[in-house]
Design an enzyme around this catalytic site. Structure first.
Site, PDB file in Angstrom:
ATOM      1  N   LEU A 980      34.530  36.768  74.850  1.00  0.00           N
ATOM      2  CA  LEU A 980      33.569  36.171  73.917  1.00  0.00           C
ATOM      3  C   LEU A 980      32.690  35.125  74.587  1.00  0.00           C
ATOM      4  O   LEU A 980      31.580  34.873  74.136  1.00  0.00           O
ATOM      5  CB  LEU A 980      34.313  35.531  72.737  1.00  0.00           C
ATOM      6  CG  LEU A 980      35.195  36.479  71.921  1.00  0.00           C
ATOM      7  CD1 LEU A 980      35.907  35.708  70.826  1.00  0.00           C
ATOM      8  CD2 LEU A 980      34.351  37.610  71.328  1.00  0.00           C
ATOM      9  N   GLY A 983      33.288  29.028  79.899  1.00  0.00           N
ATOM     10  CA  GLY A 983      32.708  27.725  80.199  1.00  0.00           C
ATOM     11  C   GLY A 983      33.597  26.968  81.151  1.00  0.00           C
ATOM     12  O   GLY A 983      34.503  27.533  81.778  1.00  0.00           O
ATOM     13  N   THR A 984      33.340  25.696  81.270  1.00  0.00           N
ATOM     14  CA  THR A 984      34.118  24.882  82.192  1.00  0.00           C
ATOM     15  C   THR A 984      35.547  24.706  81.704  1.00  0.00           C
ATOM     16  O   THR A 984      36.453  24.441  82.494  1.00  0.00           O
ATOM     17  CB  THR A 984      33.453  23.510  82.345  1.00  0.00           C
ATOM     18  OG1 THR A 984      33.244  22.946  81.043  1.00  0.00           O
ATOM     19  CG2 THR A 984      32.126  23.644  83.050  1.00  0.00           C
ATOM     20  N   PHE A 985      35.756  24.811  80.399  1.00  0.00           N
ATOM     21  CA  PHE A 985      37.100  24.669  79.856  1.00  0.00           C
ATOM     22  C   PHE A 985      37.931  25.913  80.133  1.00  0.00           C
ATOM     23  O   PHE A 985      39.131  25.841  80.355  1.00  0.00           O
ATOM     24  CB  PHE A 985      36.997  24.410  78.353  1.00  0.00           C
ATOM     25  CG  PHE A 985      38.314  24.291  77.661  1.00  0.00           C
ATOM     26  CD1 PHE A 985      39.136  23.192  77.870  1.00  0.00           C
ATOM     27  CD2 PHE A 985      38.751  25.268  76.790  1.00  0.00           C
ATOM     28  CE1 PHE A 985      40.341  23.063  77.226  1.00  0.00           C
ATOM     29  CE2 PHE A 985      39.955  25.157  76.138  1.00  0.00           C
ATOM     30  CZ  PHE A 985      40.762  24.045  76.352  1.00  0.00           C
ATOM     31  N   ASP A1102      33.481  15.797  68.235  1.00  0.00           N
ATOM     32  CA  ASP A1102      32.499  16.778  68.705  1.00  0.00           C
ATOM     33  C   ASP A1102      32.144  17.729  67.581  1.00  0.00           C
ATOM     34  O   ASP A1102      32.035  18.940  67.780  1.00  0.00           O
ATOM     35  CB  ASP A1102      33.058  17.535  69.909  1.00  0.00           C
ATOM     36  CG  ASP A1102      31.972  18.281  70.671  1.00  0.00           C
ATOM     37  OD1 ASP A1102      30.784  17.931  70.505  1.00  0.00           O
ATOM     38  OD2 ASP A1102      32.301  19.209  71.423  1.00  0.00           O
TER      39      ASP A1102
END
Length: 1257
Positions: A980, A983-985, A1102
């Protein structure tokens, strides 16, 4: 010879063009006695025509004849035009600048021709140039051929001049090369484009012989720049990353050959750079850490500020990242030096440069160093003589004392004056400077005291009457408890310290404060104010024992340097300080303690006097603390030299920072009489926790403790309190400090100190000025600590550093500080603002923010790391060497010590965090989340046990009894169907788990990379948070199913609920036909989910449409769930995909202002207001605005999204209330959900019309 004597006058009717400008013997020599100038006057032309005859050339000095052709070949053909020395305006060339050729005519040195010489160039010329044999052989000829006649051009008026030339002129010009020589600057990247630039320092044009040897070149370079160690050069057109080193004769020859090639091409000159040893090391450090501090370094270098990096046990470290401090001139080179010079040499007013010769103006002398000076040399003691103050003996018992540079405008000669027991020095304006400074071949680490060293000052002659007030102020009397005085004598009977132990004890005796006797005269020049420590005194006269307006500040800041101990020996293993059988007091005076970082073995000597004044006679001025805030900003030095595992620091002593090793450096090196602008105070908070006495032996890494920035309110309650062990987490907006201190006695009652968790009454708030407090009123309510996680109103108080990366907050705070929002302000009732000195600024203009934040975040659009990022050592060790987890807020109980201290400060660079201690009696804290608390306690206790047992951490965490409710999912049970996003995470997949659609988040290994202790801590945090998430159950909160610990390569993964339509942001961009009712339902669901999270004391931080997941399968009833709210310890290390730009528009002003690291859950309400605008418009807020403009607009409350005309009044009102600047005005989520439910109910009975508009991207 006869012809030479007869001087026949012959006219040349047809001279050879080749001979023009040379002349012949037919010129008359005359001597002008009036001007002492040798002139050659050509006789008049008689028109005599004679046959052609050979030209005879004779030497005027010897009369010898020589060939004309030989002379023509040896004389430069291109003369220079200078004004006629006799005033005639002839256009003929009359003189050659001999100094440009490195030669001087022996007969014209004293006359007007000498004016042609460039005196400055002559002084800077190289006197040791190598003389080749050919030049020596030509010496006789050089003496013979000193001049040649000159023939005028066709338009000559008849006046002709003799030109002084040299036979070696052409050779000299050809054998020399010109260079641009730069030294004293730095090669650092420019913040805007990261391109290397050489900034600061000086640049000169030098000329060196092309045949010079490398040793001679080095010698000449050291004449220009004595610290030169390395020579590099830059060829024209090359960047600074292509510098070429010169370290041998061969390198030098290559450089000369390259210069010849480029020198012939035009005026562009090759550039030579001189570097010292410290320059090379500093440049390497800056390059390695350019991302974090390049802007500060660039500003420092461009403006010539004396902010040299200093060494610590962990390597070079920039002294500070507070750009605003730099821009306000606090570290200006001359001002900074003044902080160190007055104690040594700047004692009397000196005019101009009369104090020292030019050769002495940069002579290093021993003095109190702020840590910014490049050299350090030892001395043991010196006696200072101040006008009208007598002698003040300064002792340094130890190896080394830092040395600063004397400025030529603020200096006085010094001489040696013997004293018993020490090696003293007396400041005397009649003795040369060199006699004071011992020269040693090896210099110590820059800017720091060596081990086993202490400073103190004795004032044997000053009477107590000199301590009277110098200014008119109103006073308030303090309580009637006895107050003793500290004899400001830091000398120790046993100054040596051993690394094996440093165990200070503090018990049994009360502590008080009193004034000192030493007052710097008002007529003493400001820049000449001496730097001295508090002085000893006998029992003061009760009628005269008053504190001056500025004195209370010094006692606050510098009591740490005024304590002496009977047994000062320290051991490294145990780090508590012994203060037995004495009463400790704080001394206040206009004198100051040298701001030196006493290193690991610095003795904490505590010599206490027994005199006790009449307590009723002590009066405190109301404005004393105001002066403290005004004055302490002048020189805020930082000491990054503290070594690892050191703990010689006390806690606040009556609001004062008592530091055994001098690391409490909040302006502690300020010269009290300097009228410097107020420095922006750093954001600095305290989280105080009563600790078990057995845990006070923790070692720490200390760099820059600012504990004494706390302001003590005047107390009307008991001054003496029981002494207890405590810990304090120090928070600072832009400088890291983490230092566990031993305990110390505390003067004020609980209601006399502002705590970060404490709350203030409205009356207290009125008494605290938002800019600089005029005075601190006595407190009216007890300032007991707010329970951890809640304030007195029940709001959630959380640490913003717990959820945002350090660089992210650093950039924001850097911008904010540049906007002149200083340090701390009063604590709001809901904990949204914790501050001691927050300034109420008028809103800035758009252009201000645009210029301020220009290129501020251009290269920040990437994942950033938090202070707990692996590789950044924040965990400490106890006496057994076991890493201790300091990841969560401390849990307090009366007899159980917390093993966790929450990281509260924004860290920068390599500076280690600082955890200081403070004693706060009656500190009651209540944890806000039972499950969360229990898991922390169990995790902390069992973590240490597991590490000791050597069991793998992850296995232990999974088997922990407190995490049995957490589902551990086997990786083999998962089926990945579709990626899906990533990212950096990590990477998110749509998959199946036992037939159920799930979202699988594979966490990257980089999130846990680092040292073993860091990996263990981060992994522990991951399991704790996962266990918390597994207990959250709400229809509008994304379900958390479990954790996968055996993923590919041993990676971790989370398994959560899968939402078909993905994020609300995706839906708003793709589905433009959400009617008003559906939008209201989605907003209402999000409000329900946030209400539930807040009820569990979880703040999202967030909240935005990207983190709201929707399911639109049911067209009648869309479902929205709150996601991405957990795993903050890991997530904050990556800040989710999108980086900084994807978070700013939703951040509340209190997050961006940096006025506090403690905020309430109302930050989520602000974000929800922006989410309502997103749902309404389907657009991204501030899509085309610059980062700096967004920050400035939000902080100054001049920027909010534009509400479209079609917005309903109720929706508009709710939005505007949610994003209100004042957290008090913002409604809570239960109220928001209720209003949205009402709006949704009314929408069912009305036709959707307004929101069916066409949404524009």
């Amino acid at each position: 010879m006869d012809q030479a004597k007869g001087y026949e006058h012959v006219r040349y009717t047809a001279p050879d063009p080749r001979d023009e400008g040379l002349g012949s013997i037919n010129q008359r020599f005359s001597h002008d006695s009036s001007t002492n100038v040798n002139t050659y006057v050509r006789p008049p032309d008689y028109g005599v025509s004679t046959p052609a005859r050979p030209v005879l050339n004779y030497s005027i000095q010897t009369g010898e004849e020589f060939a004309f052709e030989f002379m023509r070949d040896r004389v430069i053909m291109k003369p220079q035009f200078i004004p006629n020395v006799y005033g005639e305006h002839s256009g003929m060339p009359v003189s050659v600048n001999l100094s440009a050729l490195g030669m001087v005519h022996p007969m014209s040195e004293s006359g007007p021709n000498a004016t042609v010489l460039n005196i400055e160039e002559k002084r800077q010329s190289f006197e040791h140039e190598r003389k080749p044999p050919s030049r020596i052989e030509d010496k006789t000829y050089h003496e013979l051929v000193q001049s040649a006649p000159v023939i005028s051009s066709k338009n000559d008026t008849g006046q002709r001049r003799h030109s002084l030339v040299s036979s070696r002129a052409s050779d000299s010009s050809l054998n020399r090369a010109k260079f641009l020589c730069s030294f004293g600057g730095k090669v650092i990247p420019r913040p805007r484009d990261q391109k290397l630039r050489y900034v600061g320092g000086e640049t000169r044009i030098i000329r060196i012989s092309k045949t010079i040897s490398f040793q001679e070149l080095m010698h000449k370079m050291k004449e220009i720049f004595p610290e030169a160690r390395t020579i590099k050069y830059q060829l024209p057109g090359e960047d600074l990353d292509a510098l070429v080193s010169v370290s041998s004769d061969e390198d030098l020859q290559n450089m000369m050959e390259e210069c010849i090639v480029f020198g012939n091409g035009g005026s562009e000159k090759p550039r030579m750079f001189l570097f010292s040893s410290s320059d090379i090391e500093e440049a390497q450090f800056v390059m390695e850490h350019a991302e974090g501090d390049s802007e500060v370094q660039y500003v420092v270098a461009v403006n010539g500020m004396d902010l040299s990096s200093r060494r610590s046990s962990l390597g070079l470290s920039p002294p500070g990242n507070n750009l605003d401090e730099l821009l306000h001139g606090n570290f200006d080179r001359k001002i900074d030096r003044a902080a160190t010079e007055p104690a040594v040499a700047s004692l009397t007013p000196l005019a101009g440069n009369e104090s020292l010769p030019a050769s002495q103006t940069s002579q290093p002398v021993t003095g109190f160093s702020t840590g910014n000076e490049p050299f350090s040399q030892p001395y043991l003691g010196q006696q200072l003589q101040f006008p009208g103050l007598g002698n003040h003996q300064i002792y340094t018992s130890g190896h080394m004392a830092s040395i600063g540079y004397i400025d030529e405008k603020r200096s006085a000669p010094l001489h040696v004056q013997p004293q018993p027991h020490y090696i003293p020095y007396s400041v005397n304006p009649e003795t040369p400077l060199e006699s004071l400074v011992p020269h040693y071949p090896q210099k110590p680490e820059q800017g720091f005291l060596r081990e086993e060293q202490i400073f103190h000052v004795q004032d044997p002659e000053t009477s107590s009457k000199e301590a009277k007030m110098r200014r008119d102020d109103s006073f308030q009397k303090v309580n009637d408890h006895p107050i003793s005085t500290v004899e400001s004598n830091l000398s120790a009977k046993e100054p040596k310290m051993r690394r094996e132990s440093s165990t200070p004890r503090v018990n049994e005796y009360p502590v008080s404060s009193m004034p000192s006797d030493l007052i710097v005269p008002d007529d003493l020049p400001k820049e000449e104010a001496p730097i001295v420590t508090q002085t000893s005194s006998s029992t003061p006269d009760p009628s005269s024992s008053t504190l001056s307006e500025k004195s209370l500040r010094k006692s606050e800041d510098h009591v740490e340097n005024n304590l002496s101990a009977k047994e000062p020996k320290m051991r490294k293993e145990h780090s508590t300080t012994r203060v037995n059988e004495y009463s400790v007091s704080s001394v206040s005076s206009d004198s100051m303690v040298p701001d030196q970082a006493l290193k690991e073995e610095a003795p904490i000597s505590m010599k206490i006097s027994n005199s006790t004044p009449d307590p009723k006679s002590l009066v405190y001025p109301e404005k004393s603390l105001r002066t403290s805030q005004e004055k302490t900003g002048a020189f805020d030095t930082t000491n990054e030299g503290m070594k690892k595992n050191q703990d010689n620091q006390f806690c606040l002593l009556g609001g004062f920072s008592v530091s055994g090793h001098g690391t409490s450096n909040n302006s502690s090196s300020n010269v009290s009489n300097f009228d410097q602008p107020v420095t922006q105070q750093r954001v600095f908070h305290s989280e105080r926790t009563v600790r078990d006495p057995t845990e006070t032996n923790r070692l720490s890494k200390s760099d820059d403790s600012l504990a004494s920035q706390f302001v003590m309110a005047q107390t009307t309650s008991d001054a003496f309190l029981p002494i207890s062990e405590s810990s304090e987490t120090s928070h600072e907006a832009n400088m890291e400090s983490q230092n566990v201190h031993p305990t110390a006695p505390v003067i004020p009652a609980p209601d006399s100190i502002w705590t970060a968790e404490g709350s203030m009454s409205q009356s207290e708030k009125k008494n605290v000025e938002t800019n600089t407090p005029e005075h601190v009123s006595q407190t009216e309510t007890s300032a007991k600590a707010v329970p951890q996680g809640h304030n007195e109103k029940g709001d959630i108080v959380v640490d913003i550093n717990d959820r945002f990366p350090r660089e992210f907050l650093a950039d924001i705070l850097k911008t904010k500080e540049s906007l002149n929002f200083p340090g701390l302000g009063p604590l709001h009732a809901d904990g949204a603002g914790v501050s001691l000195n927050i300034q109420n600024n008028d809103p800035k203009t758009w252009s201000y923010f645009r210029n301020l934040a220009q290129d501020e975040f251009e290269r920040k659009d990437l994942s950033l790391m938090d202070q707990d990022h692996p590789g950044f050592p924040t965990s400490m060790t106890n006496t057994n060497g076991v890493p201790i987890d300091y990841s969560y807020p401390p849990l307090q109980s009366e007899k159980v010590a917390s093993s966790q201290i929450h990281p509260q400060i924004h860290f920068d660079g390599n500076i280690k965090p600082d955890v200081s201690t403070i004693t706060i009696p009656d500190l009651n804290t209540v944890d806000t989340q039972e499950d969360y608390s229990q898991s922390q306690i169990k995790g902390a206790e069992s973590t240490d046990a597991t590490l000791n047992a050597g069991v793998p951490l992850i296995d232990f965490m999974a088997a922990d009894s407190g995490m049995r409710s957490l589902q551990v999912i086997k990786n083999d049970d998962l089926e990945e169907l579709k990626e899906l996003g990533s990212g950096t995470f990590g990477t998110v997949y749509h998959g199946k788990w036992r037939g159920t659609d799930v979202a699988i988040k594979r966490i990257k290994r980089s999130c846990f990379i680092g040292r073993s202790s860091e990996q263990e801590r981060l992994t522990s945090e991951f399991w704790h948070e996962a266990e918390i998430l597994s207990k959250l159950h709400h229809p509008n909160v994304m379900a958390f199913y479990g954790v996968v610990k055996d993923g590919p390569g041993g990676t971790l993964a989370t398994v959560t609920e899968y939402m078909v339509n993905g994020s609300l942001r995706h839906v708003l961009l793709s589905n433009r036909h959400l009617d008003r009712r559906k939008r209201l339902i989605i907003a209402m669901d999000a409000a329900f989910g946030m209400e539930y999270l807040h009820s569990k004391s979880i703040v999202h931080f967030d909240l935005k449409c990207d983190n709201l997941l929707v399911n639109l399968k049911d067209p009648a009833r869309p479902i929205c769930k709150v996601g991405d709210f957990g795993l903050s310890k890991i997530k904050r290390n990556t800040l989710v995909t999108g980086g900084v730009r994807g978070t700013l528009p939703w951040m509340a002003p209190e997050l961006l202002s940096g006025s506090s690291s403690k905020v309430s859950e109302k930050v989520d309400v602000f974000s929800f207001g922006i989410v309502l605008w997103e749902i309404l418009t389907g657009e991204e807020p501030y899509a085309n605005m610059h980062y700096g403009a967004i920050i400035g607009g939000i902080v100054n409350n001049t920027l909010r999204p534009t509400v479209p005309n079609y917005c309903d009044p109720e929706w508009r009102m709710l939005m505007e209330q949610c994003w209100a600047p004042d957290p008090f005005v913002r409604p809570a989520f239960p109220e928001i959900a209720r209003r949205l439910r009402t709006m949704s109910s009314s929408a069912v009975h009305t036709k959707p019309h307004a929101v069916n508009h066409q949404i524009h991207k």
